[in-house]
Design an enzyme around this catalytic site. Structure first.
Site, PDB file in Angstrom:
ATOM      1  N   GLU A  72       1.712  -4.986  -6.944  1.00 20.23           N
ATOM      2  CA  GLU A  72       3.056  -4.771  -7.923  1.00 20.23           C
ATOM      3  C   GLU A  72       2.810  -3.408  -8.451  1.00 20.23           C
ATOM      4  O   GLU A  72       2.298  -2.397  -7.838  1.00 20.23           O
ATOM      5  CB  GLU A  72       3.036  -5.794  -8.696  1.00 20.23           C
ATOM      6  CG  GLU A  72       4.242  -6.736  -8.331  1.00 20.23           C
ATOM      7  CD  GLU A  72       5.476  -6.361  -8.486  1.00 20.23           C
ATOM      8  OE1 GLU A  72       5.763  -5.018  -9.062  1.00 20.23           O
ATOM      9  OE2 GLU A  72       6.768  -6.849  -8.185  1.00 20.23           O
ATOM     10  N   LEU A 147      -6.626  -3.565  -9.078  1.00 18.16           N
ATOM     11  CA  LEU A 147      -7.108  -3.132  -7.799  1.00 18.16           C
ATOM     12  C   LEU A 147      -6.166  -3.232  -6.965  1.00 18.16           C
ATOM     13  O   LEU A 147      -5.200  -3.974  -7.136  1.00 18.16           O
ATOM     14  CB  LEU A 147      -8.283  -3.700  -7.149  1.00 18.16           C
ATOM     15  CG  LEU A 147      -8.572  -5.184  -7.045  1.00 18.16           C
ATOM     16  CD1 LEU A 147      -9.237  -5.393  -5.877  1.00 18.16           C
ATOM     17  CD2 LEU A 147      -9.111  -5.890  -8.332  1.00 18.16           C
ATOM     18  N   GLY A 159      -7.644   1.765  -4.086  1.00 17.81           N
ATOM     19  CA  GLY A 159      -8.763   1.083  -4.879  1.00 17.81           C
ATOM     20  C   GLY A 159      -8.581   0.488  -5.848  1.00 17.81           C
ATOM     21  O   GLY A 159      -7.989  -0.602  -6.040  1.00 17.81           O
ATOM     22  N   LEU A 160      -9.087   0.988  -7.082  1.00 17.58           N
ATOM     23  CA  LEU A 160      -9.263   0.332  -8.509  1.00 17.58           C
ATOM     24  C   LEU A 160      -9.087   1.269  -9.446  1.00 17.58           C
ATOM     25  O   LEU A 160      -9.411   2.489  -9.371  1.00 17.58           O
ATOM     26  CB  LEU A 160     -10.437  -0.393  -8.469  1.00 17.58           C
ATOM     27  CG  LEU A 160     -11.878   0.578  -8.474  1.00 17.58           C
ATOM     28  CD1 LEU A 160     -12.301   0.498  -9.803  1.00 17.58           C
ATOM     29  CD2 LEU A 160     -12.846   0.293  -7.512  1.00 17.58           C
ATOM     30  N   ALA A 161      -8.667   0.756 -10.532  1.00 18.03           N
ATOM     31  CA  ALA A 161      -8.549   1.419 -11.917  1.00 18.03           C
ATOM     32  C   ALA A 161      -9.286   0.645 -12.985  1.00 18.03           C
ATOM     33  O   ALA A 161      -8.906  -0.723 -13.072  1.00 18.03           O
ATOM     34  CB  ALA A 161      -7.270   1.793 -12.228  1.00 18.03           C
ATOM     35  N   CYS A 177       1.516  -5.959 -12.667  1.00 16.64           N
ATOM     36  CA  CYS A 177       1.527  -6.806 -11.517  1.00 16.64           C
ATOM     37  C   CYS A 177       2.532  -7.763 -11.469  1.00 16.64           C
ATOM     38  O   CYS A 177       2.453  -8.948 -10.624  1.00 16.64           O
ATOM     39  CB  CYS A 177      -0.030  -7.724 -11.304  1.00 16.64           C
ATOM     40  SG  CYS A 177      -1.406  -6.189 -11.677  1.00 16.64           S
TER      41      CYS A 177
END
Length: 214
Positions: A72, A147, A159-161, A177
């Site tokens: 999201e 992610l 990827g990710l934060a 999200c």
């Protein structure tokens, strides 16, 4: 084959997004994997299934970019470690569901190194603060890392934060999200004073341990 790690500093989101897509499109079976570690200037990003209405309080200062990852809406900004994983999953022998689990475990292990217990939540990708004596109850269940991935021809990008010392007010402008009322927190608010570079190095170590064959 070890991944090539690139530290990109503060990088424009749109340019980085296009670079990820181009890298993935042009790579072949012998292209080394890459891990990009960076921060972004303030930006909202909306995933493929995202509802733009989840940006309930738009800001003239913060653009929104529609992207091709899953998930999201989320926020990126200074003080947040962003890691993009440009991996050949077929070569690594990792399926997408397992990739998500391994990323989540690397985040959980990193937070544990700094004294924060964190956990997964079924049906809600990301990492959340567990109940623990060292943290005020108001932050139990708050989201501390996000992610979102895209896989094309068995190769991943996005990827990710991990929120280290970022603008939590910006998260207040969205339903993170897609979940209305979901609290978002950063490590600084949870009492962690280590600098972002130290935390970034530890996260990178855990990601490499989870994702790369020894």
């Amino acid at each position: 084959m070890a991944a090539l790690v690139k530290h990109l500093g503060l990088a424009d989101y749109a340019l980085t997004y296009e670079a990820m897509r181009a890298f993935t499109k042009e790579r072949n079976s012998v292209t080394p994997d890459e891990i990009w570690v960076l921060e972004h200037p303030p930006v909202f990003t909306l995933g493929l299934a995202g509802d733009a209405g989840n940006l309930h309080s738009p800001s003239n200062q913060i653009p929104m970019v529609q992207v091709d990852r899953g998930g999201e809406i989320t926020y990126h900004g200074p003080g947040q470690i962003v890691v993009y994983l440009l991996l050949d999953l077929k070569r690594l022998g990792i399926f997408v569901k397992e990739l998500v689990s391994r990323i989540e475990q690397a985040l959980i292990d990193t937070l544990a190194d700094f004294g924060i217990q964190a956990e997964r939540k079924p049906g809600a990708p990301g990492i959340y603060v567990s109940e623990q004596a060292s943290i005020p109850p108001e932050w139990f269940g708050a989201k501390v890392a996000a992610l979102g991935l895209k896989v094309s021809k068995s190769c991943s990008y996005h990827g990710l934060a991990l929120n280290v010392a970022t603008d939590l007010e910006a998260f207040g402008r969205i339903h993170p999200c897609g979940y209305e009322g979901l609290k978002t927190v950063d490590m600084q608010t949870l009492g962690i004073k280590d600098n972002i570079d130290t935390i970034s190095q530890r996260l990178l170590q855990h990601l490499q341990k989870q994702l790369m064959p020894s």
